[in-house]
Each structure stands twice: as structure tokens, then as C-alpha cells.
Design an enzyme around this catalytic site. Structure first.
Site, PDB file in Angstrom:
ATOM      1  N   GLY A  24       0.669  -0.481  -0.442  1.00 34.71           N
ATOM      2  CA  GLY A  24      -0.221  -0.203   0.300  1.00 34.71           C
ATOM      3  C   GLY A  24       1.180   1.124  -0.489  1.00 34.71           C
ATOM      4  N   TYR A  26      -0.404   4.525   0.651  1.00 31.81           N
ATOM      5  CA  TYR A  26      -0.922   6.115   0.714  1.00 31.81           C
ATOM      6  C   TYR A  26       0.005   6.607   2.191  1.00 31.81           C
ATOM      7  CZ  TYR A  26      -3.898   9.105   3.150  1.00 31.81           C
ATOM      8  OH  TYR A  26      -3.809  10.705   3.614  1.00 31.81           O
ATOM      9  N   TYR A  58      -3.089  10.412  -4.090  1.00 26.74           N
ATOM     10  CA  TYR A  58      -2.224   9.955  -3.289  1.00 26.74           C
ATOM     11  C   TYR A  58      -0.882  11.297  -3.446  1.00 26.74           C
ATOM     12  CZ  TYR A  58      -4.172   5.284  -2.058  1.00 26.74           C
ATOM     13  OH  TYR A  58      -5.532   4.432  -1.628  1.00 26.74           O
ATOM     14  N   PRO A 195      -5.230  -4.417   6.538  1.00 29.78           N
ATOM     15  CA  PRO A 195      -5.093  -5.688   6.723  1.00 29.78           C
ATOM     16  C   PRO A 195      -3.944  -5.825   7.937  1.00 29.78           C
ATOM     17  CG  PRO A 195      -2.862  -5.166   5.004  1.00 29.78           C
ATOM     18  CD  PRO A 195      -4.561  -4.705   5.413  1.00 29.78           C
ATOM     19  N   GLY A 197      -4.747  -3.847  10.511  1.00 24.68           N
ATOM     20  CA  GLY A 197      -5.272  -2.459  11.545  1.00 24.68           C
ATOM     21  C   GLY A 197      -4.920  -0.993  10.436  1.00 24.68           C
ATOM     22  N   TRP A 204      -9.653   9.940  11.254  1.00 23.33           N
ATOM     23  CA  TRP A 204      -9.613   9.226   9.796  1.00 23.33           C
ATOM     24  C   TRP A 204     -10.246   7.586  11.106  1.00 23.33           C
ATOM     25  CZ3 TRP A 204      -7.259   5.064   7.688  1.00 23.33           C
ATOM     26  CH2 TRP A 204      -5.481   5.550   7.854  1.00 23.33           C
ATOM     27  N   ARG A 253      10.304  -3.400   7.911  1.00 24.42           N
ATOM     28  CA  ARG A 253       8.725  -3.775   8.065  1.00 24.42           C
ATOM     29  C   ARG A 253       8.730  -4.263   7.195  1.00 24.42           C
ATOM     30  NH1 ARG A 253       7.937   0.953  10.954  1.00 24.42           N
ATOM     31  NH2 ARG A 253       7.929   0.548  13.470  1.00 24.42           N
ATOM     32  N   GLU A 256       9.961  -7.842   6.195  1.00 27.38           N
ATOM     33  CA  GLU A 256       9.375  -8.481   7.059  1.00 27.38           C
ATOM     34  C   GLU A 256       7.902  -8.897   6.560  1.00 27.38           C
ATOM     35  OE1 GLU A 256       9.091  -6.564  10.806  1.00 27.38           O
ATOM     36  OE2 GLU A 256      10.839  -7.434  11.262  1.00 27.38           O
TER      37      GLU A 256
END
Length: 287
Positions: A24, A26, A58, A195, A197, A204, A253, A256
Site C-alpha cells: 500500500g 497511501y 495519493y 490488514p 489495523g 480518521w 517492515r 518482514e
């Protein structure tokens, strides 16, 4: 099919395929340094990602395109190996604006086509079909559609291409079992945004639900498999046939999150994770 880091695509109903994990992209434009997105996309492709999820709105599609083209130039990937998903934003749903909006995305990306183009409300699908016929997009999809809205499209007279995916919020605290079952019955792939959280931005995000990655049971599974809690949450969804698009601009990350193909959760563990469902959304923009 056994998913692996080298082969992790699942079939779509139009004959194309989608990688089961994507990046993702954004991030709040004013809070993100120039070049951050491009570096993240490059790190993702280096780690083995083939699926990049983005949108013109974006304000970083130029960096996504730059990163993809750079990795193609390096010989790391070929264009046909990359799956790019773009979005038709709600302000451009007038049929006459659909084709120009997609053309604008392609110009910013500096690519000849996108692999998937999705809409977020049940309008303008007819105009999107013309874009597919023109070769500007390979597959068409939708986002944030409930069962009734999907039924309206599927039953629309003269429908030429049915949606290949429905992109919605989906994670262990919001498992979407009824919508997932309906989509699977109609050969539509569910794609999970958020996915893991989300960030805890009160502007928002619904803060009434506790942070997903602090869940006790998910953490216990992480210790059992020597995996991060995020990897457990992602593995849960891909074992259900749900595509995941976790957002991260952190190279470590990103790597990972991709390392989810070397272990499997048991049926009992899957059932226990499903039981964590609180049926509450984190993303409040759509509530």
C-alpha cells in the site's frame, strides 16, 4: 495452489492473476518527505513484491512510476511482472471523466497500462469497460462495496466485465465472513486494505477498538512461529484466499511483511483468529 515467495499469484475471473500480497502506498502528502514513496516501492520490488496499490489522489503516483521504471531499467523485473492497481476517485465518476482520469494516471506513472483499476461507488462502470476495451487497463474492480451493491452490478443488464476484486477493510478484528463468502461464490477476489489495523490517527481512525498488533493471541502465535504479529495477521488472510496490501514505507517492515510464505497456521489457529472478530471498522471515513 501452494503459495510461495516466487509464485504467489491467484487467478482472477477474467483470466488475469493478482499477487496475494502488495504494498500500500497511501501516506499524508504534507507529512511525507519527497522520495520516500519511491524508495519504499524500490525496497518492495527488491524484496519480491510484484503488487503495488496506489491512486492518483495519493499525490505520489509519479514516485511509484519512477520506482517501477527504475527497477525495470535495472533488470530486476519486467513490466509484465508488476501488478499496479490504480483508483478512479469519487470526484471523477461522471462517465466523460473516466477515460481522461485513467489517461492522467498513466501519464503520471509513465506506463502504458495499469493492471487493475477500481471504483469506490457503484457508478461509471460502463465507462470503465470502454477503458478495458482500449487496452488501458487489464482488469476492473471495485472497492468498499457491500453485498447488495455487488449484486446490483452483477445483475446489471448488458454487463460486459464483472468486477475481478472488491477491495475492503479486512483483518482479524473485522473478518468480513459473509462478504468473503459471497465474493468467493461469485468468483470475486477480496482484497484487504488495513490488514494490520491502521495508524492511530484520530482524524480518521476509530480508536474504540484496541490496536490489532497488540492482540494477546496473535502475539502468542508470533512467538510460536518466530514471526511478527503482523506476519501472523497477514498469513491469516492469505490462507483464506484474501489478498493483502499492507502499507509501509519502512524497508525493514516491507521485507518482514513479505516473509509469510514459509509457515502455515493450523485449522484450529485459523478458527481462533476468526473468533477475534469484533465486527468494527478502524477506518471511519466510510462508516
Amino acid at each position: 495452489m501452494e503459495l510461495s515467495a516466487a509464485n504467489h499469484r491467484i487467478a482472477l475471473n477474467d483470466g488475469n492473476s493478482i499477487p496475494v500480497i502488495g504494498l500500500g502506498t497511501y501516506s499524508p502528502p504534507r507529512l511525507t518527505s519527497k522520495g520516500t514513496c519511491a524508495k519504499a516501492v524500490e525496497a518492495a520490488i527488491d524484496a519480491g513484491y510484484q503488487h503495488i496499490d496506489g491512486a492518483y489522489i495519493y499525490y505520489n503516483e509519479h514516485e511509484v512510476g519512477e520506482a517501477i521504471r527504475e527497477k525495470i531499467k535495472e533488470g530486476k523485473v519486467q513490466r509484465e511482472n508488476i501488478f499496479y492497481c490504480g483508483k478512479l476517485w469519487a470526484t471523477n465518476l461522471i462517465p466523460e471523466m473516466v477515460h481522461p482520469s485513467l489517461e492522467r494516471t498513466l501519464k503520471v506513472l509513465q506506463l502504458d497500462y495499469v493492471d487493475l483499476y477500481i471504483i469506490e461507488v457503484p457508478m461509471a462502470f460502463k465507462a470503465l469497460e470502454a477503458c478495458k476495451d482500449a487496452g488501458l487497463v487489464k482488469s476492473l474492480g471495485v472497492s468498499n462495496f457491500n453485498r447488495r451493491q455487488l449484486e446490483l452490478i452483477l445483475n446489471k443488464p448488458g454487463l460486459k466485465y464483472k468486477p475481478v476484486i472488491n477491495q475492503v477493510e479486512c483483518h482479524p478484528y473485522f473478518t468480513q465472513p459473509k462478504l468473503l463468502k459471497f465474493c468467493q461464490q461469485h468468483d470475486i477476489v477480496l482484497v484487504a486494505y488495513s490488514p494490520l489495523g491502521t495508524s492511530r490517527d484520530p482524524m480518521w481512525v476509530n480508536l474504540s477498538s484496541p490496536p490489532l498488533l497488540k492482540d494477546t493471541f496473535l502475539n502468542s502465535l508470533g512467538k510460536k512461529y518466530n514471526k511478527t504479529t503482523a506476519q501472523i495477521a497477514l498469513r491469516f488472510n492469505i490462507q483464506r484466499g484474501v489478498v493483502v496490501i499492507p502499507k509501509s514505507f519502512n524497508p525493514e517492515r516491507i521485507r518482514e511483511n513479505f516473509q509469510i510464505f514459509d509457515f502455515s497456521l493450523t485449522d484450529e489457529e485459523m478458527e481462533k483468529i476468526e473468533a477475534l472478530n469484533k465486527n468494527v471498522r478502524y477506518v471511519q471515513l466510510l462508516m
